[in-house]
Design a protein around this motif. Sequence first.
Motif, PDB file in Angstrom:
ATOM      1  N   GLN A 532      17.441 108.681  -3.611  1.00  0.00           N
ATOM      2  CA  GLN A 532      18.641 108.529  -4.436  1.00  0.00           C
ATOM      3  C   GLN A 532      19.545 109.748  -4.329  1.00  0.00           C
ATOM      4  OE1 GLN A 532      18.330 106.521  -8.270  1.00  0.00           O
ATOM      5  NE2 GLN A 532      19.294 108.279  -9.250  1.00  0.00           N
ATOM      6  N   HIS A 535      21.163 109.551  -0.925  1.00  0.00           N
ATOM      7  CA  HIS A 535      22.132 108.446  -0.878  1.00  0.00           C
ATOM      8  C   HIS A 535      23.401 108.814  -1.648  1.00  0.00           C
ATOM      9  CE1 HIS A 535      23.455 104.309  -0.418  1.00  0.00           C
ATOM     10  NE2 HIS A 535      23.725 104.255  -1.715  1.00  0.00           N
ATOM     11  N   ASP A 539      27.152 108.941  -0.087  1.00  0.00           N
ATOM     12  CA  ASP A 539      28.224 108.136  -0.670  1.00  0.00           C
ATOM     13  C   ASP A 539      29.422 108.980  -1.086  1.00  0.00           C
ATOM     14  OD1 ASP A 539      27.002 105.761  -0.282  1.00  0.00           O
ATOM     15  OD2 ASP A 539      26.398 105.417  -2.361  1.00  0.00           O
ATOM     16  N   TRP A 618      13.384 110.001   2.986  1.00  0.00           N
ATOM     17  CA  TRP A 618      14.826 109.789   3.130  1.00  0.00           C
ATOM     18  C   TRP A 618      15.019 108.682   4.172  1.00  0.00           C
ATOM     19  CZ3 TRP A 618      18.685 114.363   4.398  1.00  0.00           C
ATOM     20  CH2 TRP A 618      19.991 113.871   4.361  1.00  0.00           C
TER      21      TRP A 618
END
Length: 696
Positions: A532, A535, A539, A618
């Motif tokens: 997370q 990510h 993003d 990952w």
Amino acid sequence: MEHTGTSGLSGPNCRAVVVGTGHHQAGASLSSLPSARRSAVDIAATLHTACGMEQGNVELLTDPENPTEVLAAVERAIAGASDGGVVFFYFVGHGLLGPGDLLYLATSASSVPDSTVHAVPYAEIKNQLSEAAARSVVILDCCFSGLAEAASPAQRSDPYASARPAGSFLLSSASHYAVSFAPKGQTHTLFSGELLRVLTEGEPGGPVRFTLNDLYRHLDHRFQNSAVRPHADSAGRMGDLTLAPNPRYTPAPAFLPPPPEDDGTHCPYPGMRPFLPEESHLFFGRRQLTQVLVDRVTDAQAVGPVVLVGPSGAGKSSLLRAGLAAADSVGPVLLVPAPGPKPFQELVSRWSEAVGRPFAEVADALGTGNFPASADGRRAPRVLVVDQLEEIFTQCEDAEERDLFIRAVATASRPGPRVVLGLRADYYGHCLRDSRLSRLVLAGQFTVPPLTDEELGEAITGPAAQAGLLLEDGLLDILLHELRLEQGGMGHTTALPFLAHVLRATWAGRWGRRLTVSGYHATGGIRGSVAQTAHTLLDSLDPAERPALRALVLRLVRVVDSEGKAVRRRVRTGDLIAASTDDGQRDTALLGRLVEARLVVVDGGWAQLCHDSLLYAWPALRAWIDVNLEAMLAHRGLAEAADTWDASGRLPSGLYRGSHLAAVRSRIEDAEDVLELRGVEADFLAASRSAQWRGT
């Protein structure tokens, strides 16, 4: 090692000089400051009663008559504080502004504000402390004290791993040209009075123990919007030095409102990087194993290296740093964090720096297993720790380099350091295939087992309690339950690095001083928190930045076989950053984002993924490796060939030719958007093409 309750100033090699100038000669235009003298007396007493300094190690000067008296006291303190100790200097009185806007400290002979004839030049004190082997702490309670700077680190840096933070620290009562205040009729000056109150009475809601940084944060908050403006300056990690226990520490209550956006609290969990020696007070869960290791290493009758063996993520690196290296009974510990691609040269370089002998001289000696003693009276290492021993197989392609390194550590003779090696268990078989390493491992093996549930509980709750945090009811049970579930299916790795990461992420989402169940679930859980975090970072990037991040991260990965097995790779930050100005600025910013997310750690000019577990946790990184496997294997060979060619004087005999050159060029060109070549690699390929075209 769990916190022992000692102060960073309590050792026998710590010295203090406390100066209070409150009285000036009759007719002087400088006003008398009775509270300055009283403040100095009470500071000196508090260094003993609250900070644990031996009374004989604190020299108190009240109303010194001349600069020589003060400078001589500092010289005595430096002489008494051996290498690795601390010199603590405290001044309270008038600060004077001298030529060049330099700070001077008034003596009792100082009479007017604009004359520094009888005052102590702060620059002289700074120079004395900068040249000392000991670390330094300077606290100035005087006007213009914000003009002072912390002492520069000693010209030769301390190469040893130690629980004592390195560097220097300065705390002043005023910022730059501001004045400091000593109210009439008060026992103490405003600044020294509050400092004394905190050290002697404590702070509700504060940490278990005050560090220098804690002290500055408290004083800065206390004097917000007031005439007193504290200022701090430091070099190294000296701000982490522990001063004294907090007498009013209490565990957090069950409910508190959320903190302000930045409450100044430091996270007690390091994430996936190891605990450092100076973080030993936060290292919980391994007290018994640490003591067994310390006893093993310091056993005078034992011979041969100690070899720590454990699975990836078992906590070997933290045990070596915050356990072994932080133990007072071990002595000077020289830490080689990783052997790298040139293990013998790395070992020679580290030992040469530690003992002050030329590189070539040390290389000749280590080649025969002899570790030279110190050349100039400095401390020689008693213990040599080499972590990540597996890198001699995964990073080193030079058989001679590997052989010299193994010979040095395997045949180390006494007198010399006790050698301690850290090895990932999945490389145990590689060691057994070498007769010398096999003997070392079989004779010196020290197994690092997984933490028990009880030890895991201590590793979770101990740092929280140390930082004055509370776990919400049920959070500990959830963490332990999910750890057990994860542990069952993780093969040769353990879940401990993921626990470390999720604890830091949970701390970032804390509610007041509580770590909450909802905050934990918001991170994605034990395994999901790493993915997370990564990510979220991806993003947040512009589409044009994502390929650059991918290329940067893949340079930190080394593929070791055609099946795609990967390990971390340490890379100089300069080699990670693109050569062009625009791309270099972009890559520098991206590296900073990776460091901020705790996915990459940068130390001493080198960058590295924070743990091998990232290679599995990952998903995007794993996918990048799988897609670009052939190109990465080709790039690994190219990098090694280019470095060897460059080191040997760029001779034509070291260049690629024929089908080998064609195959490498094809694979590299197919992955141009992923693999960015270093300058030496591009030069190597260009020279190879040119040589083939010329037929040389």
